[in-house]
Design a protein around this motif. Structure first.
Motif, PDB file in Angstrom:
ATOM      1  N   ASN A 410       0.895  -1.254  -0.063  1.00 25.78           N
ATOM      2  CA  ASN A 410       0.096   0.013  -0.024  1.00 25.78           C
ATOM      3  C   ASN A 410       0.821   1.141  -0.193  1.00 25.78           C
ATOM      4  N   LEU A 411       2.026   1.073   0.307  1.00 25.88           N
ATOM      5  CA  LEU A 411       2.950   2.346   0.495  1.00 25.88           C
ATOM      6  C   LEU A 411       3.522   2.734  -0.972  1.00 25.88           C
ATOM      7  N   VAL A 412       3.460   1.745  -1.946  1.00 31.86           N
ATOM      8  CA  VAL A 412       4.038   2.367  -3.177  1.00 31.86           C
ATOM      9  C   VAL A 412       3.011   2.238  -4.338  1.00 31.86           C
ATOM     10  N   ASP A 413       3.533   2.835  -5.594  1.00 27.41           N
ATOM     11  CA  ASP A 413       2.371   3.103  -6.378  1.00 27.41           C
ATOM     12  C   ASP A 413       3.442   2.610  -7.678  1.00 27.41           C
TER      13      ASP A 413
END
Lengths: 658, 200
Positions: A410-413
């Motif tokens: 969830n911390l990265v895109d």
């Protein structure tokens, strides 16, 4: 036999046997023939009529020959022979014949009556008109034109004066012959199976001169990295069937649209020839301007066997430490929920994560080509981490080179197109420190950390390394934990690396990255070793300024045959340099330290010490005489391999028993 | 033959041929699915083993993360049960001469700390009913309650307001007054954290 000879069109001929209705062994023959020369691309046509000996008494042969190509009539001609002695022959011709085209020769065959008999004039008025007198004017002895033979020919004009004139010869059509060919393709073996078979049927000898066409399967290519940036190559399997194939297969790399390029690593060229299954390494030269615009194509005999389109991807970084998280970062809301803010910089977090002082940073990967759609993962590892309590120069926590645990997806895109990014991917981190339970007031905790970041696409590194660091110090007070600013250069986060020592950071700094050295060596033997350092200073290291790697532990030793290794070339700030050099193990067996450090000659030593490697230097292996050794054992002796000497046993001398 | 007649003939030929055509190449997919099921069964055995959870929490945590990566819907009840299963990293807590140092070399999010939160968020929408139920059944202040909310908001990480709306709807249709109260409370907390983040 040469293929060209084999592939030359032989002859397709059709003979038409023409005979009078009453068989009296008087024949006329019609022939059409055609030939193609694959070497010269010429087509030769032949038309002929002839009559046999008997017919020759009354007739001459006559022929008209026509050659037709794909666009109509090419050449024609006519000829008259003489009795049975000379046939009527027409040669037609064309050059630059087109491949895969039909050429035809059509021949119209005639016989010409060449003498007249029994002229009967019915009309006396012809005297007055001097023309147009007609009657049975010729005789067809063998019936080429009538049923049955022996009749007179039809009316014909009689030209003359007072009956002294002549009867025109009468030409009788007796039949047509025709023959056609398909010219083969330029390379007959590159055609379809049907064409090849047709062609072989027409060849003089036929046979298996066309080897089977190999099939080629190119493996998938996810993304290729720009080699000059990453030094990475992409290995793609190319399968060739059959396994005993000997037909050369040409692999080529070309740009199908826009810009971008790649070459084969084996020859730095866009073309490579193989015959067998192999792994092919590709190097990206220039990044693609659009996705899938580089094509790897496999051809055999100029015929495409397989293709694979791919992209040369390059990611560059923006390191953000102020402002707010990017609006097209899909992880923005989640991050804000975790640390209580979407702002970047130094904060005490207030969200779901632990409430400590942190540097919030956003790493933006700018992807080229911007329309790239597959995931780009920004990865990170921790190069060095040190934690100091109060002013103790010995770190309470020290760890090097370990993977950053960025396993919260969830911390990265990783989607370059999410949120209208048009080629941007994101990573986020907020390294921080705090106290578990409040220590004594005035307690100081300092953190020095160097990170290394890079981007991967399909497991391939597609970016240069981005180095970034954090220096953070906190202090316990009666009012809680505050930032400690008592030291210059502290509480900073930025690109590059930092001195991981406790004190004010040194500016001339060399960061250890890796080394490759055997931990066991044989005395006196040479070994290739390597040490990789990173220029963490703000000054370029050059050989001319005497930036070197120097031996340590003990300082300036020459155990390894040398005490200095020059930088191989200019090393800009932030760049890594690998010192490849050869050491010679000490001549005496034992344990020796292998440790190095950067220095600028006659100025200072600086930066990291490389991790010490204790090398076990062993005795050189000696090859003893096998006979001596066996003799020694046979006589009850004890054999010393290091000196090739026999001890004990029966009388020994120099290892020999007598 | 006219175009229509030709097309009709072709269709008829296909219709006749269809039953005897070889089946779709399902072999590979079936094998893959079987392997997936086997792997999930194996991972579930790890996370259901109390001894592993206690003695080898890292192994259990890895299994939980893997179930999330595989989007293992079958594991949702187990993952909800493990919402308060906590993981620690060997570098995050250091005792430095009597000083307890908190050392987050990288951000430890709720999903990293409690791997079931990340796994449920990774599974996504299929986990939402179970998570709403968990929010309604657990004390809002409890770790499991907070983590159920975090997982739910993780599912809606790209549009958190949707998550809040869903909580409010679930509260309105609450199975019991207590569950409705908890759901509403959770919605309020989520909304507040969003507002706080916006204000910063």
């Amino acid at each position: 036999m040469r293929r060209s000879t084999l592939c030359a069109m032989a002859l397709a001929a059709l003979c038409l046997f023409l005979w009078p209705q009453e068989a009296r062994a008087q024949y006329a023959y019609g022939i059409s023939a055609i030939e193609y020369d694959s070497n010269t691309k010429e087509v030769f046509g032949y038309s002929a009529t002839e009559v046999d000996y008997s017919a020759g008494f009354y007739y001459d042969p006559y022929v008209e020959g026509f050659m037709y190509g794909p666009f109509g009539l090419i050449d024609y001609g006519s000829s008259r022979g003489y009795e049975s002695y000379f046939p009527a022959q027409v040669f037609t011709y064309t050059f630059n014949a087109l491949p895969n085209s039909e050429y035809d020769v059509i021949s119209d065959h005639y016989v010409i009556r060449w003498f007249s008999v029994d002229i009967i004039i019915y009309d006396d008025d012809c005297y007055y008109y001097f023309m147009g007198c007609y009657g049975y004017n010729w005789y067809d002895p063998y019936g080429f034109s009538f049923l049955p033979g022996g009749n007179f020919g039809p009316y014909n004009y009689f030209w003359g004066w007072n009956y002294y004139g002549y009867v025109p010869e009468w030409t009788t059509y007796v039949g047509t012959t025709a023959v056609g060919i398909f010219t083969p393709p330029d390379d007959p073996c590159s055609s379809s199976t049907a064409d090849k078979t047709d062609y072989m049927d027409m060849s003089a000898e036929g046979g298996d001169f066309c080897e089977p066409m190999p099939s080629v399967t190119i493996g998938a290519i996810n993304a290729v990295s720009k080699h000059s940036v990453t030094n990475e190559t992409f290995t793609v399997p190319v399968e060739v069937s059959p396994s005993n194939n000997s037909v050369p297969i040409t692999l080529s790399l070309r740009t199908t649209s826009g810009s971008g390029s790649a070459v084969f690593a084996a020859n730095n060229s866009t073309s490579l020839t193989i015959t067998q299954t192999t792994n092919v390494e590709i190097k990206g030269q220039n990044e693609s301007s659009t996705v899938d615009n580089i094509r790897l194509e496999a051809k055999a005999r100029n015929r495409t066997r397989d293709t694979e389109d791919f992209t040369v991807v390059l990611v560059t970084f923006q390191f953000r430490t102020s402002g707010t998280l990017s609006s097209d970062n899909a992880a923005r809301a989640y991050i804000a929920q975790q640390i209580g803010t979407d702002s970047l910089g130094l904060f005490q977090s207030t969200g779901l994560a632990r409430r400590i002082w942190r540097h919030n940073v956003e790493i933006v990967g700018v992807v080229r080509p911007s329309n790239y759609r597959d995931p780009i993962v920004l990865q990170r590892n921790v190069l060095q981490a040190r934690r100091y309590v109060n002013n103790d120069p010995n770190p309470q926590f020290a760890r090097d080179n370990f993977p950053d645990t960025t396993d919260d997806p969830n911390l990265v895109d990783t989607d370059p197109q999410s949120g209208g990014s048009n080629g941007r991917v994101f990573d986020y981190d907020a390294p921080g420190i705090g106290f578990g339970s409040p220590p004594a007031n005035g307690t100081i905790l300092r953190a020095r950390t160097n990170f290394r970041q890079w981007a991967t696409a399909g497991g391939v590194r597609v970016s240069d390394y981005l180095y970034w660091y954090q220096r953070l110090s906190i202090r316990q007070t009666s009012n809680g934990v505050v930032i400690d600013n008592s030291q210059n250069g502290d509480n900073a986060v930025g690109e590059g690396t930092t001195d991981i020592g406790l004190g004010t950071p040194r500016t001339r700094f060399g960061l250890f990255i890796a080394q490759n050295v055997p931990d066991t060596m044989e005395a006196g033997q040479a070994y290739n070793v390597s040490v990789t350092m990173m220029n963490g200073s703000d000054h370029t290291w050059t050989p001319g300024e005497y930036y070197r790697l120097g031996s340590q532990n003990p300082h300036d030793n020459t155990y390894w045959g040398l005490g200095r290794v020059d930088v191989p070339g200019p090393v800009a700030p932030g760049q890594e340099v690998t010192f490849n050099f050869t050491v010679v193990a000490p001549s005496s067996p034992g344990y020796y330290n292998f440790q190095w450090r950067m220095l600028r000659e006659w100025v200072e030593w600086f930066g990291d010490w490389t991790p010490n490697v204790v090398v076990n230097v062993t005795s050189p292996y000696t090859y003893c005489d096998w006979y001596q050794e066996q003799s020694c054992y046979n006589n009850g002796g004890s054999w010393d391999y290091s000196t090739c000497t026999c001890y004990g046993g029966c009388g020994y001398y120099g290892g020999y028993c007598y | 033959m006219g175009k229509k007649t030709f097309a009709r003939t072709l269709l008829l030929a296909l219709a006749v041929a269809a039953p005897v055509l070889p089946p779709a190449p399902a072999g590979a997919a079936q094998t893959k699915e079987r392997a997936r099921v086997e792997k999930i069964t194996e991972l579930l055995a790890v996370v259901r083993d109390e001894e592993t959870l206690r003695a080898d929490p890292n192994r259990a945590a890895e299994a939980v993360v893997r179930l999330g990566e595989m989007k293992a819907v079958e594991a949702i009840p187990d993952l909800v049960r493990l919402l308060d299963f906590r993981r620690t990293f060997d570098w995050e807590e250091v005792n430095a001469g009597g000083v307890e140092v908190v050392n987050e070399i990288t951000l430890i999010t709720t999903a990293k700390r409690y791997p079931a939160v990340g796994a449920l968020a990774a599974i996504g929408r299929p986990a939402v009913p179970a998570l709403l139920k968990a929010v309604g059944e657990r004390e809002t202040d409890s770790t499991a309650g907070e983590n159920a909310l975090a997982a739910l908001m993780g599912v809606f990480r790209e549009s958190p307001s949707k998550g809040v709306k869903l909580l409010k709807k679930a509260a309105a249709a609450g199975a019991s007054p207590l569950a409705a109260h908890r759901l509403l409370n959770a919605a309020q907390r989520a909304e507040n954290s969003l507002d706080e983040a916006r204000k910063q």
